[in-house]
Write an enzyme that holds these catalytic residues in place. Sequence first.
Site, PDB file in Angstrom:
ATOM      1  N   LYS A   1      -5.396   9.986 -13.675  1.00 16.61           N
ATOM      2  CA  LYS A   1      -4.131   9.242 -13.709  1.00 16.61           C
ATOM      3  C   LYS A   1      -4.315   7.933 -14.484  1.00 16.61           C
ATOM      4  CE  LYS A   1      -0.564   7.660 -10.421  1.00 16.61           C
ATOM      5  NZ  LYS A   1      -0.211   7.563  -8.991  1.00 16.61           N
TER       6      LYS A   1
ATOM      7  N   SER B   1       4.241   9.723  -7.746  1.00 15.87           N
ATOM      8  CA  SER B   1       4.052   9.199  -9.070  1.00 15.87           C
ATOM      9  C   SER B   1       2.964   9.904  -9.885  1.00 15.87           C
ATOM     10  CB  SER B   1       3.736   7.707  -8.996  1.00 15.87           C
ATOM     11  OG  SER B   1       2.503   7.490  -8.351  1.00 15.87           O
TER      12      SER B   1
ATOM     13  N   SER C   1       2.078   9.774  -3.368  1.00 18.20           N
ATOM     14  CA  SER C   1       2.019  10.076  -4.798  1.00 18.20           C
ATOM     15  C   SER C   1       0.994  11.101  -5.250  1.00 18.20           C
ATOM     16  CB  SER C   1       1.798   8.799  -5.593  1.00 18.20           C
ATOM     17  OG  SER C   1       3.038   8.168  -5.784  1.00 18.20           O
TER      18      SER C   1
HETATM   19  N1  GLN Z   1       7.189   7.534  -4.201  1.00 17.42           N
HETATM   20  C1  GLN Z   1       6.660   6.428  -3.487  1.00 17.42           C
HETATM   21  C2  GLN Z   1       7.088   5.149  -4.140  1.00 17.42           C
HETATM   22  O1  GLN Z   1       7.838   5.207  -5.041  1.00 17.42           O
HETATM   23  C3  GLN Z   1       5.182   6.546  -3.386  1.00 17.42           C
HETATM   24  C4  GLN Z   1       4.478   6.076  -4.583  1.00 17.42           C
HETATM   25  C5  GLN Z   1       2.982   6.185  -4.481  1.00 17.42           C
HETATM   26  O2  GLN Z   1       2.451   6.791  -3.557  1.00 17.42           O
HETATM   27  N2  GLN Z   1       2.331   5.556  -5.439  1.00 17.42           N
HETATM   28  O3  GLN Z   1       6.701   4.089  -3.782  1.00 17.42           O
END
Ligand code: GLN
Length: 479
Positions: free
Chosen positions: A78, A153, A177
Amino acid sequence: MDYTKLSILEVAKLLREKKVTSEELTKQVLENIKQKENLHALNFVCEEYALNKAKEVDKLFSENKELPLLAGIPITIKDNINIKGLKTTCSSKFLSNFVAPYSATIIENLEKNYAVIVGKNNMDEFAMGSSTENSAFFTTPNPHNTEYVSGGSSGGSACAVAANLGFASVGTDTGGSVRQPASLCGVVGLKPTYGLVSRYGIVAFASSLDQAGPLTKTVKDSALMLNVLSGYDEKEETSSKHIKEDYMQSFKGNVKGIKIGIVKEFFGEGLNEEVKNAILKVKDFYESKGAEIVELSMPFVLSALACYYVLSSAEAASNLSRFDGVKYGVSVSDAKNINDLYLKNRSQGFGKEVKRRIMLGNYVLSSGYYDAYYKKAKKVQRKLVEEFNEVFEKCDVLLTPTSPSTAFKIGEKSNNPLSMYLSDVYTVPVNIAELPAISVPCGVDSKGLPIGMQLIGKKFSEKTLFNVADVYDSSREEK
Ligand code: GLN
């Protein structure tokens, strides 16, 4: 033969039997990446870096050196994890030219294990989002149907693994994410216990919740990856001194005597029927294999979502203050004075969602609102930890859906942040309570889109999670 569809363990065996070389594997993966450019799973490819590494590993194999299982295996990372000399963009305009001056500890661990890194994955900007639509560069569509999202994400990571653009990826999970995109793309995603994997060299979103974890095709590969990623790191203050375990020793092949908790709040309103039925089938599967099912309730668990968006935004507002175009990031040339410089840099550098989180975070921390929001959220967090402690006195793991629905259409939720935030409702409690959890594919819906189940464990119970998850995963062909 196309080797890219195999698991890490399968190709690791072929490498040792000299049936394939790392260079061949890497070239096949690079070719897949070219063929599937429309998926935008990667922000960039480091072809030369990867091929040099592969050749180096092949040389060691040809000298019959005993190498770690990950040696010679092409993987992706990532794009919020530093690799020295390569870009770390966080899929943000702000960092589009940022080159990492040092490597994250987990990258050093991967390199010590001779992994071949082929590129960096697309993501929601600064890991904020659930669909990769918040990337400043492009959206990563779902590899099973490109009208749908890959989740986020770590959407680029999940898509890459599902589309055979690398045998694994490493993502980060602050509120889901790793697990949510894994679920939407039909791969395995692990969020380890907080502190088990070093955060050093990973761009911080919400430091008390962030944890890196692997995305893989199988549960066994996930265990293999965790062996490499985990371990105490003196460079990181919240790194746990938990004794180093061998996660490849997790697999007993049965779930006899294991108590699996079903918490009713995870099966209520808002859960898609097809997802619900798939998870209940998994419950029946475990019961038929000798596990004991325990019905439970956690009245507070769904408050975790609101709590998460207060806590994570507060931490994000503070963490992201370093991106001012002076210390880091792109800078405008027409600023009138220092305030104007910060204002222009930050308003032009950050995307809409990142700005929303920074504003939300500063709001909940401001005097007058601190007690009503931040302090209250900290209280809810404590309550949640208590609730988890109570249910884990009655069971070993919890079985829940990973996400309330399968992949949604690109654009469907991008103008409705609240409905986007709701896709994390089952994953965020885990981060709030610092627990480990794994998402495992468990079928497809009527549109052919993958469904994921989540297993949640006590702190540092990754071995139990891997065993329970693998009993299902290994029987997948049977079902
Ligand atoms: N979707 C969640 C957010 O927008 C989790 C994001 C993550 O785990 N980095 O914060």
